[in-house]
Design an enzyme around this catalytic site. Structure first.
Site, PDB file in Angstrom:
ATOM      1  CG  HIS A 184      -1.969  -1.114   1.096  1.00  0.00           C
ATOM      2  ND1 HIS A 184      -2.321  -1.916   2.163  1.00  0.00           N
ATOM      3  CD2 HIS A 184      -2.700  -1.558   0.039  1.00  0.00           C
ATOM      4  CE1 HIS A 184      -3.226  -2.798   1.765  1.00  0.00           C
ATOM      5  NE2 HIS A 184      -3.476  -2.597   0.485  1.00  0.00           N
ATOM      6  CB  ALA A 185       0.968   4.008  -2.436  1.00  0.00           C
ATOM      7  NE  ARG A 186      -3.510   4.644   3.444  1.00  0.00           N
ATOM      8  CZ  ARG A 186      -4.817   4.883   3.444  1.00  0.00           C
ATOM      9  NH1 ARG A 186      -5.286   6.027   2.974  1.00  0.00           N
ATOM     10  NH2 ARG A 186      -5.662   3.990   3.909  1.00  0.00           N
ATOM     11  CD  GLU A 187      -0.079   0.136   4.503  1.00  0.00           C
ATOM     12  OE1 GLU A 187       0.657  -0.869   4.532  1.00  0.00           O
ATOM     13  OE2 GLU A 187      -1.321   0.077   4.426  1.00  0.00           O
ATOM     14  NE  ARG A 258      -9.068  -6.040   1.022  1.00  0.00           N
ATOM     15  CZ  ARG A 258      -8.110  -5.644   1.851  1.00  0.00           C
ATOM     16  NH1 ARG A 258      -6.840  -5.974   1.604  1.00  0.00           N
ATOM     17  NH2 ARG A 258      -8.381  -4.932   2.929  1.00  0.00           N
ATOM     18  CG  HIS A 310       0.507  -4.599   4.816  1.00  0.00           C
ATOM     19  ND1 HIS A 310      -0.357  -4.182   3.824  1.00  0.00           N
ATOM     20  CD2 HIS A 310       1.053  -5.755   4.364  1.00  0.00           C
ATOM     21  CE1 HIS A 310      -0.341  -5.041   2.823  1.00  0.00           C
ATOM     22  NE2 HIS A 310       0.505  -6.023   3.127  1.00  0.00           N
ATOM     23  CB  SER A 311       1.870   0.685   8.751  1.00  0.00           C
ATOM     24  OG  SER A 311       1.569   1.749   7.880  1.00  0.00           O
ATOM     25  CE1 TYR A 312      -3.684   3.065  12.913  1.00  0.00           C
ATOM     26  CE2 TYR A 312      -3.460   3.915  10.701  1.00  0.00           C
ATOM     27  CZ  TYR A 312      -4.136   3.864  11.894  1.00  0.00           C
ATOM     28  OH  TYR A 312      -5.292   4.593  12.056  1.00  0.00           O
ATOM     29  CD  GLU A 384      -1.756  -4.160   8.725  1.00  0.00           C
ATOM     30  OE1 GLU A 384      -1.299  -2.999   8.689  1.00  0.00           O
ATOM     31  OE2 GLU A 384      -2.510  -4.627   7.840  1.00  0.00           O
TER      32      GLU A 384
END
Length: 424
Positions: A184-187, A258, A310-312, A384
């Site tokens: 996920h780009a923002r993580e 997904r 991943h986060s969070y 996470e």
């Protein structure tokens, strides 16, 4: 309490899409969910569906964080108060926070440039290109131990490279631990933690020799390089989550986590191309997910642990994500996860929650950890990392502590895997 109040509230919203993504005046609220109910879960789900005004950042057993558009904040507060839900404001102006962070990141880029010596510090976040150069430099510096391979290209033709780390003894067909980050780009903290992991395995062989004796580590630092680079353009794009391949005339991107062909497009995924959890037009519509799938199958016969960061959270999650059912080997999964849990708790006091994705956090069908587990990896986790900043945006000053803590947990889980699954 039902969710009718949420549905009614949403029906009162205007139908015009919010065009600005500058986050000026957006607030983040934390809603306490100790008395968690199915109705509360459904209420959060309903809020999440209206992405023009709301984004639900977290759920599960942790307090829910919800980012709310300025035009909807009065209604949101009235809804919380009217139903006696406890909340607090975590961030009064997300736009201001992101602008300040970007200004700081520009300073840090100039102060700590990557000098091409096979060392990336923890002073700042690095670009996809810098991370690729970093692993290339490591391979050049350690030609008997480190091997880089281009395994595919993203939609925007960025090179996706794995780094394989060995102890240099030349033995073939060892067991494999496969790690990836940056789905996920923002993580941003995810690739940062992967970079630190790589550095530990390569440059700290003395302390980690047991992890490389009978195991090779295959690592893909950034699964979603297009999205990751997009989030680094400005504060306006910082919270982007998906890939960058157009998904409809009006929307861009698919949730790559997904998009895997295992219970694809079932519960926990969306059919709406504009949604954050859009599953894609078909399974493996995203080239980035295909790359990960190919890697999983390439190593499934030797793979003993798949770990995606991943986060969070903080959570250590194991299958299943598509169902509340538990695998027959849940005791093995829990044992390895508990090793990471215990190590982190002892080292830093951070309390992770461990369990199956669906039962601990939320349903997420079509995810990579389920896919890897079904493909033959006996241990498969989504880790996470803890929140920072508003949640997904820990400041650069937090990188060092967060990645070192993450490594403590990963190393402990890997040692448990090495013990449980010796080389045949």
């Amino acid at each position: 309490m039902g969710v009718l109040w949420i549905v009614l509230a949403l029906s009162c919203l205007g139908l015009t899409e919010v065009q600005s993504n500058k986050y000026e005046g957006f607030k983040i609220y934390e809603v306490q969910t100790k008395a968690r109910t199915a109705a509360m879960d459904q209420a959060l789900s309903e809020l999440a569906k209206n992405e023009s005004y709301y984004e639900v950042f977290s759920s599960g057993s942790q307090p829910a964080r919800i980012m709310v558009h300025p035009e909807e904040q009065v209604n949101f507060v009235q809804l919380m108060d009217g139903h006696s839900l406890s909340y607090k404001v975590l961030n009064n102006n997300v736009g201001f926070t992101l602008r300040r962070q970007f200004a700081r990141n520009r300073i840090l880029r100039n102060r700590f440039p990557y000098t091409g010596n096979g060392r990336l510090g923890t002073e700042r976040f690095y670009s996809h290109g810098e991370i690729n150069q970093f692993i290339e430099d490591l391979a050049e510096e350690h030609p008997r131990r480190v091997f880089v391979k281009t395994v595919g290209k993203s939609y925007e033709r960025r090179l996706m490279k794995t780094v394989t780390i060995t102890n240099g003894d030349g033995r073939r067909n060892k067991n494999v631990i496969f790690v990836d980050g940056g789905f996920h780009a923002r993580e941003w903290i995810s690739p940062a933690a992967v970079v630190y992991l790589i550095d530990e395995l390569v440059n700290n062989l003395a302390d980690n020799a047991d992890l490389l004796m009978d195991y090779d580590w295959v690592i893909l630092p950034v699964v979603n390089p297009d999205g990751y680079e997009y989030t680094q353009l400005s504060e306006e794009t910082r919270m982007w989550r998906k890939t960058r391949k157009p998904s409809s005339p009006d929307c861009i991107g698919t949730d790559p986590n997904r998009n895997f062909d295992f219970h694809w497009n079932e519960e926990g995924a969306s059919e709406d191309p504009c949604d954050q959890t859009y599953a894609g037009s078909k399974a493996f519509s995203e080239p980035e997910a295909v790359v990960v799938s190919d890697l999983i199958h390439s190593y499934a016969d030797r793979g003993k642990m798949y770990l995606t960061l991943h986060s969070y959270g903080p959570y250590i999650l194991y299958p299943w994500g598509w169902s509340s059912d538990l695998p027959d080997t849940v005791d093995d999964l829990h044992e390895v996860a508990k090793a990471g849990f215990d190590a982190i708790l002892e080292a830093t006091g951070t309390l992770y929650e461990i369990g199956s994705s669906t039962n601990v956090l939320y349903v997420a069908a079509g995810a990579s950890d389920d896919y890897a587990f079904n493909a033959g990896f006996p241990i498969s986790f989504t880790m996470e990392l803890p929140p920072g900043g508003t949640g997904f945006d820990p400041p650069a000053s937090a990188i060092d502590q967060m990645v070192k803590e993450t490594w403590v947990g990963i190393a402990a889980m890997a040692r448990k895997v090495v013990q449980k699954y010796p080389l045949a």
